[in-house]
Design a protein around this motif. Structure first.
Motif, PDB file in Angstrom:
ATOM      1  N   VAL A 257       0.843  -1.206   0.000  1.00  0.00           N
ATOM      2  CA  VAL A 257       0.000   0.000   0.000  1.00  0.00           C
ATOM      3  C   VAL A 257       0.875   1.251   0.000  1.00  0.00           C
ATOM      4  N   GLN A 258       1.891   1.270   0.853  1.00  0.00           N
ATOM      5  CA  GLN A 258       2.781   2.427   0.929  1.00  0.00           C
ATOM      6  C   GLN A 258       3.529   2.649  -0.382  1.00  0.00           C
ATOM      7  N   PHE A 259       3.955   1.544  -1.010  1.00  0.00           N
ATOM      8  CA  PHE A 259       4.680   1.662  -2.277  1.00  0.00           C
ATOM      9  C   PHE A 259       3.780   2.257  -3.362  1.00  0.00           C
ATOM     10  N   VAL A 260       2.549   1.759  -3.468  1.00  0.00           N
ATOM     11  CA  VAL A 260       1.622   2.248  -4.498  1.00  0.00           C
ATOM     12  C   VAL A 260       1.250   3.704  -4.231  1.00  0.00           C
ATOM     13  N   GLU A 261       1.070   4.056  -2.984  1.00  0.00           N
ATOM     14  CA  GLU A 261       0.752   5.450  -2.658  1.00  0.00           C
ATOM     15  C   GLU A 261       1.888   6.383  -3.065  1.00  0.00           C
ATOM     16  N   ARG A 262       3.118   5.880  -2.968  1.00  0.00           N
ATOM     17  CA  ARG A 262       4.260   6.726  -3.297  1.00  0.00           C
ATOM     18  C   ARG A 262       4.575   6.741  -4.793  1.00  0.00           C
ATOM     19  N   TYR A 263       4.466   5.568  -5.442  1.00  0.00           N
ATOM     20  CA  TYR A 263       4.930   5.463  -6.827  1.00  0.00           C
ATOM     21  C   TYR A 263       3.836   5.154  -7.847  1.00  0.00           C
ATOM     22  N   GLY A 264       2.654   4.759  -7.392  1.00  0.00           N
ATOM     23  CA  GLY A 264       1.600   4.376  -8.328  1.00  0.00           C
ATOM     24  C   GLY A 264       1.628   2.887  -8.612  1.00  0.00           C
ATOM     25  N   TRP A 265       0.672   2.435  -9.415  1.00  0.00           N
ATOM     26  CA  TRP A 265       0.520   1.005  -9.673  1.00  0.00           C
ATOM     27  C   TRP A 265       1.546   0.454 -10.663  1.00  0.00           C
ATOM     28  N   ASP A 266       1.879   1.211 -11.685  1.00  0.00           N
ATOM     29  CA  ASP A 266       2.739   0.665 -12.754  1.00  0.00           C
ATOM     30  C   ASP A 266       4.093   0.153 -12.251  1.00  0.00           C
ATOM     31  N   PRO A 267       4.787   0.876 -11.383  1.00  0.00           N
ATOM     32  CA  PRO A 267       6.094   0.373 -10.912  1.00  0.00           C
ATOM     33  C   PRO A 267       5.994  -0.923 -10.104  1.00  0.00           C
ATOM     34  N   LEU A 268       4.795  -1.246  -9.592  1.00  0.00           N
ATOM     35  CA  LEU A 268       4.647  -2.492  -8.841  1.00  0.00           C
ATOM     36  C   LEU A 268       4.985  -3.695  -9.716  1.00  0.00           C
ATOM     37  N   TYR A 269       4.771  -3.554 -11.030  1.00  0.00           N
ATOM     38  CA  TYR A 269       5.083  -4.617 -11.993  1.00  0.00           C
ATOM     39  C   TYR A 269       6.558  -5.001 -11.944  1.00  0.00           C
ATOM     40  N   ASP A 270       7.403  -4.026 -11.589  1.00  0.00           N
ATOM     41  CA  ASP A 270       8.849  -4.244 -11.599  1.00  0.00           C
ATOM     42  C   ASP A 270       9.426  -4.663 -10.257  1.00  0.00           C
ATOM     43  N   VAL A 271       8.584  -4.735  -9.225  1.00  0.00           N
ATOM     44  CA  VAL A 271       9.125  -5.079  -7.897  1.00  0.00           C
ATOM     45  C   VAL A 271       8.379  -6.213  -7.215  1.00  0.00           C
ATOM     46  N   ALA A 272       7.223  -6.623  -7.766  1.00  0.00           N
ATOM     47  CA  ALA A 272       6.392  -7.608  -7.068  1.00  0.00           C
ATOM     48  C   ALA A 272       5.894  -8.687  -8.023  1.00  0.00           C
ATOM     49  N   LYS A 273       5.477  -9.813  -7.442  1.00  0.00           N
ATOM     50  CA  LYS A 273       4.874 -10.907  -8.203  1.00  0.00           C
ATOM     51  C   LYS A 273       3.358 -10.686  -8.164  1.00  0.00           C
ATOM     52  N   LEU A 274       2.824 -10.118  -9.227  1.00  0.00           N
ATOM     53  CA  LEU A 274       1.476  -9.565  -9.202  1.00  0.00           C
ATOM     54  C   LEU A 274       0.379 -10.603  -9.064  1.00  0.00           C
ATOM     55  N   HIS A 275       0.640 -11.862  -9.395  1.00  0.00           N
ATOM     56  CA  HIS A 275      -0.428 -12.858  -9.296  1.00  0.00           C
ATOM     57  C   HIS A 275      -0.631 -13.344  -7.855  1.00  0.00           C
ATOM     58  N   PHE A 276       0.265 -12.970  -6.940  1.00  0.00           N
ATOM     59  CA  PHE A 276       0.065 -13.315  -5.528  1.00  0.00           C
ATOM     60  C   PHE A 276      -1.213 -12.632  -5.020  1.00  0.00           C
ATOM     61  N   LYS A 277      -1.840 -13.230  -4.029  1.00  0.00           N
ATOM     62  CA  LYS A 277      -3.067 -12.665  -3.454  1.00  0.00           C
ATOM     63  C   LYS A 277      -2.822 -11.304  -2.811  1.00  0.00           C
ATOM     64  N   ASN A 278      -1.572 -11.011  -2.497  1.00  0.00           N
ATOM     65  CA  ASN A 278      -1.256  -9.714  -1.892  1.00  0.00           C
ATOM     66  C   ASN A 278      -1.726  -8.554  -2.757  1.00  0.00           C
ATOM     67  N   THR A 279      -1.678  -8.714  -4.076  1.00  0.00           N
ATOM     68  CA  THR A 279      -2.080  -7.629  -4.964  1.00  0.00           C
ATOM     69  C   THR A 279      -3.539  -7.240  -4.751  1.00  0.00           C
ATOM     70  N   GLU A 280      -4.394  -8.238  -4.655  1.00  0.00           N
ATOM     71  CA  GLU A 280      -5.815  -7.952  -4.417  1.00  0.00           C
ATOM     72  C   GLU A 280      -6.027  -7.330  -3.043  1.00  0.00           C
ATOM     73  N   LYS A 281      -5.274  -7.803  -2.068  1.00  0.00           N
ATOM     74  CA  LYS A 281      -5.392  -7.230  -0.720  1.00  0.00           C
ATOM     75  C   LYS A 281      -4.975  -5.771  -0.707  1.00  0.00           C
ATOM     76  N   ILE A 282      -3.912  -5.459  -1.454  1.00  0.00           N
ATOM     77  CA  ILE A 282      -3.440  -4.080  -1.534  1.00  0.00           C
ATOM     78  C   ILE A 282      -4.507  -3.195  -2.186  1.00  0.00           C
ATOM     79  N   LYS A 283      -5.142  -3.695  -3.220  1.00  0.00           N
ATOM     80  CA  LYS A 283      -6.212  -2.927  -3.883  1.00  0.00           C
ATOM     81  C   LYS A 283      -7.338  -2.610  -2.917  1.00  0.00           C
ATOM     82  N   HIS A 284      -7.721  -3.582  -2.106  1.00  0.00           N
ATOM     83  CA  HIS A 284      -8.826  -3.372  -1.179  1.00  0.00           C
ATOM     84  C   HIS A 284      -8.463  -2.451  -0.028  1.00  0.00           C
ATOM     85  N   MET A 285      -7.150  -2.374   0.268  1.00  0.00           N
ATOM     86  CA  MET A 285      -6.708  -1.540   1.380  1.00  0.00           C
ATOM     87  C   MET A 285      -6.520  -0.081   0.977  1.00  0.00           C
ATOM     88  N   LEU A 286      -6.418   0.189  -0.317  1.00  0.00           N
ATOM     89  CA  LEU A 286      -6.204   1.564  -0.781  1.00  0.00           C
ATOM     90  C   LEU A 286      -7.517   2.333  -0.814  1.00  0.00           C
TER      91      LEU A 286
END
Length: 286
Positions: A257-286
């Motif tokens: 959540v902190q990373f997306v708030e600072r950099y936006g969604w697109d850079p998450l592609y370069d630092v995270a494994k997007l198919h993990f359930k964490n991605t959906e959790k982050i969306k719901h927490m924002l």
């Protein structure tokens, strides 16, 4: 389809969950269950009542193995991977060959499963292993991983990467010893099935669970993979001025959540494994 039902304590169920984790393709938690795990050749459902149901073709695969000592045969080769359970950071697979001379030195350093070693010591002994042992290290950064995940599941990716690591050793002029070990994450027949269509397939490998605690070459490979992962994470943290936690738990969700708030969604592609359930959790927490 064959089915076996057992009654287990909550402690035994937790132990089972930890033991099968490297082999799980998908986790679920239907009502009244502690977990439901989908593996390559079976499913395991653990109910809150203590009932555990195994269903699949080969129900002996995950039964506890008797402890056994492994003969110290050298030369030997081993491969292992790091990062497959971490939301942030790459997947790293390493393979290396340990001969008798290298083994004597590595034993004095007490090289073992990297999960049982402190990160500072892993970084300290990494170069010694590289100097003593022919090795191959593959780094799949997050962008490449996310592209691959649209075509391959995690098990298939690991099969391809272990195979490539061994093939790279051979291509560097290092014939593989007759004892070349994969820290087993899938059944042997499924491993080779996943490699169908690959240009080069390394055959005659030995598959064994907990191999990093039994074979020095696998332990050395696990250390190389872990050291590479740690250094990659440090560089990624430096690039983004951001501390990326390891694993995939609640702390990781908060950091996402902190990373997306600072950099936006697109850079998450370069630092995270997007198919993990964490991605959906982050969306719901924002």
């Amino acid at each position: 389809m064959p089915t076996i039902t057992k009654t287990m304590s909550l402690e035994d169920i937790d132990s089972l969950k930890q033991r099968i984790a490297p082999y799980v393709v998908a986790w679920k938690q239907p009502n009244y269950t502690i977990f439901q795990a989908k593996l390559e050749s079976m499913s395991i459902t653990a109910y809150a009542s203590g009932k555990v149901v195994y269903q699949g073709k080969d129900l002996s695969f995950l039964e506890p193995e008797p402890e056994k000592k492994t003969e110290a045969i050298f030369p030997q080769a081993g491969s292992d991977e790091v990062g497959t359970g971490d939301y942030f950071g790459p997947v790293v697979v390493a393979a290396c060959i340990v001969d008798q001379k290298a083994a004597e030195k590595l034993m004095t350093l007490q090289i073992t499963d990297s999960k049982k070693m402190k990160d500072a010591f892993i970084l300290q002994v990494e170069e010694t292993i590289k100097e003593l042992c022919p090795h191959s290290i593959l780094i799949v950064n997050n962008a490449k991983y996310n592209a691959m995940s649209s075509r391959y599941n995690m098990v298939a990716m690991k099969c391809i990467l272990h195979n490539q690591a061994y093939w790279n050793l051979e291509q560097k002029g290092n014939p593989l010893p007759s004892l070349s070990v994969v820290d087993q994450f899938v059944q042997e027949k499924s491993y080779y099935r996943y490699l169908q269509g690959q240009d080069h397939v390394v055959k005659d490998l030995h598959f064994e669970t907990k191999a990093e605690s039994k074979y020095l070459a696998v332990a050395a490979a696990s250390v190389l993979a872990r050291a590479t992962f740690l250094k990659y994470m440090d560089k990624m943290s430096e690039k983004y001025d951001f501390l990326f936690p390891k694993g995939a738990g609640a702390k990781v969700d908060q950091s996402g959540v902190q990373f997306v708030e600072r950099y936006g969604w697109d850079p998450l592609y370069d630092v995270a494994k997007l198919h993990f359930k964490n991605t959906e959790k982050i969306k719901h927490m924002l």
